[in-house]
Design an enzyme around this catalytic site. Structure first.
Site, PDB file in Angstrom:
ATOM      1  N   ASP A  82      71.801  59.866  65.308  1.00 16.68           N
ATOM      2  CA  ASP A  82      72.605  60.976  64.803  1.00 16.68           C
ATOM      3  C   ASP A  82      72.197  61.248  63.358  1.00 16.68           C
ATOM      4  O   ASP A  82      71.472  60.463  62.755  1.00 16.68           O
ATOM      5  CB  ASP A  82      74.109  60.702  64.953  1.00 16.68           C
ATOM      6  CG  ASP A  82      74.590  59.483  64.195  1.00 16.68           C
ATOM      7  OD1 ASP A  82      73.741  58.673  63.762  1.00 16.68           O
ATOM      8  OD2 ASP A  82      75.804  59.318  64.051  1.00 16.68           O
ATOM      9  N   TYR A 118      71.997  61.812  59.228  1.00 20.16           N
ATOM     10  CA  TYR A 118      72.479  61.054  58.073  1.00 20.16           C
ATOM     11  C   TYR A 118      73.904  61.504  57.747  1.00 20.16           C
ATOM     12  O   TYR A 118      74.216  62.691  57.812  1.00 20.16           O
ATOM     13  CB  TYR A 118      71.594  61.299  56.860  1.00 20.16           C
ATOM     14  CG  TYR A 118      70.164  60.823  57.015  1.00 20.16           C
ATOM     15  CD1 TYR A 118      69.862  59.464  57.094  1.00 20.16           C
ATOM     16  CD2 TYR A 118      69.105  61.724  57.068  1.00 20.16           C
ATOM     17  CE1 TYR A 118      68.541  59.023  57.211  1.00 20.16           C
ATOM     18  CE2 TYR A 118      67.795  61.298  57.189  1.00 20.16           C
ATOM     19  CZ  TYR A 118      67.520  59.946  57.267  1.00 20.16           C
ATOM     20  OH  TYR A 118      66.219  59.517  57.386  1.00 20.16           O
ATOM     21  N   PHE A 168      65.443  62.088  60.971  1.00 16.82           N
ATOM     22  CA  PHE A 168      64.836  61.213  59.977  1.00 16.82           C
ATOM     23  C   PHE A 168      64.431  61.934  58.689  1.00 16.82           C
ATOM     24  O   PHE A 168      64.212  61.297  57.669  1.00 16.82           O
ATOM     25  CB  PHE A 168      63.626  60.454  60.550  1.00 16.82           C
ATOM     26  CG  PHE A 168      63.967  59.549  61.689  1.00 16.82           C
ATOM     27  CD1 PHE A 168      64.637  58.362  61.468  1.00 16.82           C
ATOM     28  CD2 PHE A 168      63.640  59.899  62.987  1.00 16.82           C
ATOM     29  CE1 PHE A 168      64.969  57.515  62.525  1.00 16.82           C
ATOM     30  CE2 PHE A 168      63.962  59.069  64.052  1.00 16.82           C
ATOM     31  CZ  PHE A 168      64.628  57.873  63.818  1.00 16.82           C
ATOM     32  N   HIS A 210      64.545  50.713  66.157  1.00 20.68           N
ATOM     33  CA  HIS A 210      64.829  51.766  65.178  1.00 20.68           C
ATOM     34  C   HIS A 210      64.281  51.357  63.813  1.00 20.68           C
ATOM     35  O   HIS A 210      64.291  50.176  63.455  1.00 20.68           O
ATOM     36  CB  HIS A 210      66.348  51.980  65.109  1.00 20.68           C
ATOM     37  CG  HIS A 210      66.758  53.228  64.419  1.00 20.68           C
ATOM     38  ND1 HIS A 210      66.885  53.325  63.054  1.00 20.68           N
ATOM     39  CD2 HIS A 210      67.082  54.454  64.902  1.00 20.68           C
ATOM     40  CE1 HIS A 210      67.274  54.538  62.726  1.00 20.68           C
ATOM     41  NE2 HIS A 210      67.398  55.254  63.825  1.00 20.68           N
TER      42      HIS A 210
END
Length: 220
Positions: free
Chosen positions: A61, A63, A74, A181
């Site tokens: 999801d 930031y 990202f 991740h």
């Protein structure tokens, strides 16, 4: 709440008629600050049309810090100036993998080359990670992957939620790279050393396509 006029061919996905209205109703009652701003929620789809997608990078999801997210997974706005967290680890792996020292944190240039930077959940309340995990966003990636099944593409699936969301992607016809991740909590469990960028470029070249320039946009 959302302007869908810039979605192009993506607007044909059933999600926008069948699921999005209920999500918008729920968001209209949200008292917390919602990130990213509404005009950037579908930024990833607006920047890369289906037939132009060559690579999919799937996150979780957005930031949850104001001013950081802008609708590309990202990616961090150039004006943010704070901690890079996951993106910093992505840049470390990029330098280790290809010897590229990237400084630009906003990844619009990757999108311009056909990299779909998608999250499995497209909104988040400020300071509440996964706070919108139950709104129904997850049906959108399912439909996106079905739409993209018409030709081989590279899928970089970082973290368990991304891998679960893309479980229907065929690893025989596509390049499917699954790693932990890149967050500070999990990057050392196998993201570092996974060499996703060189593997993707080698796969693209093997199919007669140009490689992605993962470095700074001035290197294009």
């Amino acid at each position: 709440m959302f302007d869908l006029s810039r979605l192009g061919a993506w607007a044909a996905l059933p999600f926008f008629n069948d699921t999005l209205p209920a999500i918008q109703t729920n968001l209209s009652t949200e008292t917390r600050n919602i990130l990213p701003p509404a005009h950037l929620v579908f930024n990833a789809l607006e920047q890369v049309q289906p037939d132009d997608v060559r690579v999919v990078i799937l996150g979780q999801d957005p930031y949850h810090t104001p001013g950081k997210a802008h609708g590309l997974a990202f990616s961090i706005t150039d004006e943010f100036g704070g901690k890079l967290d996951s993106l910093g680890n992505i840049f470390k792996e990029l330098e280790s993998d290809l010897g590229l020292s990237r400084r630009t944190t906003q990844l619009d240039d990757w999108a311009a080359q056909g990299v779909l930077l998608l999250n499995t959940i497209l909104t988040v309340p400020e300071a509440t990670p996964k706070g919108h995990a139950n709104l129904g966003w997850q049906s959108l990636p399912d439909q996106i992957f079905a739409r993209l099944a018409d030709q081989p593409r590279a899928y970089l699936l970082w973290g368990g939620p991304a891998q679960k969301a893309a479980r229907a992607v065929d690893p025989q016809s596509n390049l499917k790279l699954e790693t932990p991740h890149p967050s500070p909590l999990s990057a050392y469990r196998g993201f570092f050393g996974s060499r996703p960028f060189s593997q993707t470029n080698a796969w693209l070249r093997s199919r007669g396509h140009p490689a992605i320039n993962w470095g700074d946009p001035e290197d294009l």
